[in-house]
Design an enzyme around this catalytic site. Sequence first.
Site, mmCIF file in Angstrom:
data_model
loop_
_atom_site.group_PDB
_atom_site.id
_atom_site.type_symbol
_atom_site.label_atom_id
_atom_site.label_comp_id
_atom_site.label_asym_id
_atom_site.label_seq_id
_atom_site.Cartn_x
_atom_site.Cartn_y
_atom_site.Cartn_z
ATOM 1 N N GLY A 61 0.758 -1.232 0.000
ATOM 2 C CA GLY A 61 0.000 0.000 0.000
ATOM 3 C C GLY A 61 0.792 1.288 0.000
ATOM 4 O O GLY A 61 0.211 2.363 0.134
ATOM 5 N N TRP A 63 2.295 2.872 -2.483
ATOM 6 C CA TRP A 63 1.922 3.743 -3.599
ATOM 7 C C TRP A 63 0.525 4.320 -3.381
ATOM 8 O O TRP A 63 0.269 5.471 -3.730
ATOM 9 C CB TRP A 63 2.010 2.985 -4.925
ATOM 10 N N ASP A 102 -8.385 -10.085 -9.128
ATOM 11 C CA ASP A 102 -7.374 -10.502 -10.089
ATOM 12 C C ASP A 102 -7.466 -9.584 -11.302
ATOM 13 O O ASP A 102 -8.521 -9.481 -11.941
ATOM 14 C CB ASP A 102 -7.664 -11.956 -10.481
ATOM 15 N N ASP A 127 2.997 -1.262 -9.303
ATOM 16 C CA ASP A 127 4.322 -1.566 -8.758
ATOM 17 C C ASP A 127 4.436 -3.057 -8.449
ATOM 18 O O ASP A 127 5.283 -3.472 -7.664
ATOM 19 C CB ASP A 127 4.566 -0.741 -7.490
ATOM 20 N N LYS A 167 6.272 -1.005 -12.989
ATOM 21 C CA LYS A 167 7.610 -1.554 -12.756
ATOM 22 C C LYS A 167 7.962 -2.548 -13.857
ATOM 23 O O LYS A 167 7.107 -3.306 -14.325
ATOM 24 C CB LYS A 167 7.666 -2.256 -11.410
#
Length: 248
Positions: A61, A63, A102, A127, A167
């Site tokens: 959490g 970000w 998901d 991320d 990322k």
Amino acid sequence: MAYDEIEMAVRRSRDKRDVFYRLAKEQGWRARSAFKLLQIDEEFRIFSKVTHVVDLCAAPGSWSQVLERKIGRVNPPGKARIVAVDLQQMAPIPGVVQLQGDITKKKTADAIKKELGGQLAQLVVCDGAPDVTGLHDMDEYMQDQLILAALNISTELLAPGGAFVAKMFKARDIDFMYSQMKLFFRSVTCTKPRSSRSSSNEHFIVCLDYKPLEGYQGMAEDLKPGDELSALTKFVYSGDLSGFDQII
């Protein structure tokens, strides 16, 4: 002491010497990765004029915390909407709506849209990272597939002109990743924030000015291994999408 316990003790010692680790603890961030997003914004101004944002693979959490402080708090009460999504539960963050789901499933995209209040997001960030196997080629492949899955759901969520940040590992197939992103964004840049360890192959792809691709089907149905959802891009299920940051 067993070998794995020694290895963990060494790692903890190394982490505690990390300036960004210490700063994260002092400033109340859940992980040092918060500084990566802050530094990306310093360079690209991705938070500018953003009111609706989605954090994919959000756990633990950090970000989402950044988004709440930099977007949620600077907008009038009730105007900003921040939606965090992950396979696993995480501790609540005031001002952030959390969904457990998901990102390869259409129902997750539909749930996010509902929480956005019928609006499209100006920013989607991710991320996340799959579990590391130690096999570099496999890890890079799995990370690429995670990015593509995040991109795929983002095409359902982003407003024209929006931004996408994810990322990635800077690997041999980076040109392929660029080519996929450039189908949807007018500007695609790879950056490495100064808070990212120099020893890490971690980079971030920053995609600006989203342009919906004519004829692209998006999440017409759930992704399954081997599914090809368009003639342009192939997305496959990438396993664990929890994105848990193990530094803090």
